[in-house]
Design a protein around this motif. Structure first.
Motif, PDB file in Angstrom:
ATOM      1  N   ARG A  31      44.465  84.197 -44.679  1.00 16.52           N
ATOM      2  CA  ARG A  31      45.429  83.424 -43.700  1.00 16.52           C
ATOM      3  C   ARG A  31      46.532  84.452 -43.448  1.00 16.52           C
ATOM      4  O   ARG A  31      47.295  85.144 -44.308  1.00 16.52           O
ATOM      5  N   SER A  46      47.156  73.757 -39.170  1.00 12.96           N
ATOM      6  CA  SER A  46      47.262  74.462 -37.958  1.00 12.96           C
ATOM      7  C   SER A  46      47.096  73.547 -36.703  1.00 12.96           C
ATOM      8  O   SER A  46      46.794  72.375 -36.578  1.00 12.96           O
ATOM      9  N   LEU A  59      44.656  70.457 -35.803  1.00  7.98           N
ATOM     10  CA  LEU A  59      43.547  70.629 -36.391  1.00  7.98           C
ATOM     11  C   LEU A  59      43.326  69.947 -37.671  1.00  7.98           C
ATOM     12  O   LEU A  59      44.151  69.454 -38.297  1.00  7.98           O
ATOM     13  N   CYS A  63      43.911  77.450 -40.659  1.00  7.40           N
ATOM     14  CA  CYS A  63      43.071  78.441 -40.002  1.00  7.40           C
ATOM     15  C   CYS A  63      43.270  79.809 -40.703  1.00  7.40           C
ATOM     16  O   CYS A  63      44.251  80.171 -41.366  1.00  7.40           O
ATOM     17  N   TYR A  76      45.424  88.444 -35.185  1.00  7.57           N
ATOM     18  CA  TYR A  76      46.409  87.555 -36.053  1.00  7.57           C
ATOM     19  C   TYR A  76      47.530  88.298 -36.463  1.00  7.57           C
ATOM     20  O   TYR A  76      47.446  89.587 -36.934  1.00  7.57           O
ATOM     21  N   GLY A  92      36.140  78.041 -36.439  1.00  7.38           N
ATOM     22  CA  GLY A  92      37.250  77.706 -35.312  1.00  7.38           C
ATOM     23  C   GLY A  92      36.898  78.424 -33.872  1.00  7.38           C
ATOM     24  O   GLY A  92      35.925  78.778 -33.649  1.00  7.38           O
ATOM     25  N   GLU A  97      36.652  82.743 -37.597  1.00  6.48           N
ATOM     26  CA  GLU A  97      37.706  81.944 -37.841  1.00  6.48           C
ATOM     27  C   GLU A  97      37.123  80.812 -38.592  1.00  6.48           C
ATOM     28  O   GLU A  97      36.131  80.229 -38.170  1.00  6.48           O
ATOM     29  N   ILE A  99      38.521  76.795 -40.358  1.00  3.74           N
ATOM     30  CA  ILE A  99      39.470  76.008 -40.288  1.00  3.74           C
ATOM     31  C   ILE A  99      39.139  75.158 -41.712  1.00  3.74           C
ATOM     32  O   ILE A  99      38.103  74.410 -41.753  1.00  3.74           O
TER      33      ILE A  99
END
Length: 110
Positions: A31, A46, A59, A63, A76, A92, A97, A99
């Motif tokens: 992260r 997120s 979400l 993430c 990112y 994601g 990604e 979540i």
């Protein structure tokens, strides 16, 4: 910008925290964010992003980039990075990604 894939050995991190190695978790991710991390559970959630803009839609978790997919971490931004883990996650929108629901910070990288 943090170069996470240069900061860690992804296989070593995966084996340290994933249940199939020495760890206890089903999902292991990196992260990256703008605020410092604290070890332990994260209460942040997120949000959905649309065309580069954050929306108010939440979400199911937080993430991160799957440690097995760190080649995608370049998209990112942030000054801080940590290894987050959890037992429930979904893919994601971005490549690599995850979540992660009920995430835990297990290691602070920067």
């Amino acid at each position: 910008m943090l170069k996470v894939n240069e900061m860690i050995n992804a296989e070593e991190i995966y084996n340290r925290y994933h249940w199939s190695g020495d760890g206890d978790y089903d999902f292991v991710a990196v992260r990256i964010q703008d605020v410092p991390f604290k070890l332990g559970e994260i209460d942040h959630i997120s949000h959905v992003w649309v065309d580069g803009n954050e929306t108010d839609e939440e979400l199911a978790g937080i993430c991160g980039i799957n440690v097995k997919d760190l080649q995608y971490a370049g998209d990112y931004y942030g000054d801080y990075a940590a290894i987050i883990c959890g037992d429930c996650a979904m893919g994601g929108e971005d490549m690599g990604e995850l979540i992660i629901e009920d995430p835990v910070v297990v290691e602070i990288l920067a």
